[in-house]
Design an enzyme around this catalytic site. Structure first.
Site, PDB file in Angstrom:
ATOM      1  N   ALA A   1      40.927  37.551  41.693  1.00 30.25           N
ATOM      2  CA  ALA A   1      41.984  36.877  40.986  1.00 30.25           C
ATOM      3  C   ALA A   1      42.436  35.625  41.466  1.00 30.25           C
ATOM      4  O   ALA A   1      42.894  35.153  40.454  1.00 30.25           O
ATOM      5  CB  ALA A   1      42.838  38.086  41.098  1.00 30.25           C
ATOM      6  N   LYS A   2      42.418  35.219  42.551  1.00 32.50           N
ATOM      7  CA  LYS A   2      42.619  34.002  43.340  1.00 32.50           C
ATOM      8  C   LYS A   2      44.132  33.756  43.043  1.00 32.50           C
ATOM      9  O   LYS A   2      44.372  32.554  42.546  1.00 32.50           O
ATOM     10  CB  LYS A   2      41.612  32.897  42.406  1.00 32.50           C
ATOM     11  CG  LYS A   2      40.003  33.162  43.006  1.00 32.50           C
ATOM     12  CD  LYS A   2      39.306  31.853  42.521  1.00 32.50           C
ATOM     13  CE  LYS A   2      37.897  32.200  42.890  1.00 32.50           C
ATOM     14  NZ  LYS A   2      36.986  33.308  42.451  1.00 32.50           N
ATOM     15  N   ARG A   3      44.661  34.739  43.094  1.00 29.86           N
ATOM     16  CA  ARG A   3      46.039  34.600  42.855  1.00 29.86           C
ATOM     17  C   ARG A   3      47.159  34.030  44.082  1.00 29.86           C
ATOM     18  O   ARG A   3      46.546  33.655  44.954  1.00 29.86           O
ATOM     19  CB  ARG A   3      46.834  35.991  42.551  1.00 29.86           C
ATOM     20  CG  ARG A   3      46.266  36.651  41.390  1.00 29.86           C
ATOM     21  CD  ARG A   3      46.415  35.818  40.001  1.00 29.86           C
ATOM     22  NE  ARG A   3      46.354  36.765  38.879  1.00 29.86           N
ATOM     23  CZ  ARG A   3      45.408  36.772  37.965  1.00 29.86           C
ATOM     24  NH1 ARG A   3      44.591  35.792  38.221  1.00 29.86           N
ATOM     25  NH2 ARG A   3      45.313  37.455  36.959  1.00 29.86           N
TER      26      ARG A   3
END
Lengths: 283, 283
Positions: free
Chosen positions: A104-106
């Protein structure tokens, strides 16, 4: 939706790594690339879910993890998100020995990351997630605080232009990505629930990061479609126990065939990758 | 789902800025903080949508933009995402002179960013989005390539720990965040569709970034709940035309009251902020 009782994600990985299963299967469904038979119904949620089920059943024996990238589900709207949620639950129900690493590379401020933690860990049920380091540990704390879940921090990404900022020198002979790896290893990992992400396309960097992080888990995307080779990667990436890596392959496995035999083809490709990993590990 | 015909997002902003409307209202619904009357139905999508509608109707006259942060919708599952999609459509239908800036802080490799571009611009219909710079321009190209949409790049974020990486020196008297601002201004903005994000909590940095970016739009979160003051921010943040900024306020407006009078209270708070902005601009 919660984790499988009694099996911490790191223990599950270690058990798979012990017999050389380091393959991570990326579940990145693109509507136009699905087998025609599945697209016929135009029922997006069900089609995506059935595609994922078939890929999961076909490849689980060769893998240590499944990695859905949430972007592909968001591109399909709320039906895509429902399919993702059901996919995670399916892995947990059928293959409790594997983990689901949600890509998700949040990364947002702390109050917002509380909402992301709920979304990723509670709503979607992920065992581990990927995050972006740019806002720092203070912002990521609500995600890091979930001690029973994994947090894989982007260090050196697999894309050709990764170096634009990641390779900037921040000290004598120290690029930014090494600084990030050092902070994660020495400060962010106090709960021993962190990992890092380093692209297969940068084998030298994999080796330097491995020196910095010791035996922390490393997600390595970019083998296959993006061009990294297994020999280069495993030669420098393994931890002191001969494990410690999740070798992610997405397109080469899930689109091995786009005909009706897609599951059989995915199994064949995953099995071959598993063999190549075993060979490269001992090479 | 598409943009309002004939009104580029920058033109819409400039028209609002011309009469001093620089308020951006953050639409960040948290279920437990919604008015009890709205939570009664337990129909999540409808409740969130109705809350947003009421806030939008109450505050639009004072604002130049609405900024939903997608994290709060993801935390509510697929119903939350449906509510977000309907919210964006509502703004476009009712208030075509305003823009919707989707706060998503996305950033992945290029092939995945294609999926994010579809999700954010086509599925959700955002006029502009926020992105994280860590993977570089090459990775962001599929998002930057959408020339009719805005791309606001994180430069210096509003959180207390923002400096962990963003303040690292990358050259003589140049911290990383300035390097990011410089790259965005000199290279990423070739289609003139970029903006930057700088937190209200760092007024000195707002001034330095303004010197670097010229008249590019700047999203400034962190006024109110996070503690930045309007006078400090506008004193250094405005562009050469006296506009150029989106002053985001979320909690102070949308949770001005959590009783049935929440919309009236939100209107009051937004009106007061608009007055304060006008005063600070001329001060």
């Amino acid at each position: 939706m919660s984790q499988v009782a009694g099996q911490v994600w790191t223990e599950r990985l270690q058990r798979r790594w012990a017999d050389g299963r380091m393959l991570c299967v990326g579940l990145d469904p693109v509507w136009d690339r699905l087998p025609v038979a599945l697209r016929g119904s135009a029922h997006v949620e069900e089609s995506i879910y059935r595609f994922n089920q078939a890929i999961i059943d076909a490849t689980a024996e060769f893998a240590c993890a499944f990695k859905p990238n949430i972007a592909y589900y968001e591109a399909l709207g709320s039906e895509g998100l429902s399919a993702l949620s059901r996919t995670v639950a399916y892995v947990h129900a059928q293959y409790p020995e594997l983990i689901v690493l949600l890509d998700a590379k949040r990364g947002d401020i702390a109050s917002t990351n509380e909402a992301y933690a709920v979304a990723m860990f509670d709503v979607l049920g992920a065992d581990a997630v990927t995050v972006s380091p740019y806002l720092g540990a203070e912002a990521l704390e609500p995600i890091l605080a979930r001690a029973d879940r994994g947090v894989f921090v982007l260090v050196k990404t697999s894309n050709p232009g990764a170096g634009e900022f990641q390779d900037i020198q921040i000290g004598p002979n120290e690029p930014l990505y090494e600084g990030v790896a050092r902070r994660v290893a020495t400060a962010w990992n106090s709960r021993e629930n962190c990992g890092v992400v380093v692209g297969a396309t940068y084998p030298a960097e994999i080796g330097r990061v491995r020196e910095i992080i010791g035996d922390m888990p490393m997600l390595i995307p970019g083998v296959g479609a993006q061009g990294g080779t297994l020999g280069d990667v495993l030669g420098v990436g393994l931890d002191s126990t001969g494990g410690g890596v999740l070798i992610n392959v997405s397109r080469r496995v899930i689109y091995a065939s786009t005909d009706e035999d897609y599951a059989v083809a995915a199994a064949g490709e995953a099995g071959q990758l598993a063999d190549e990993i075993l060979l490269a590990r001992h090479g």
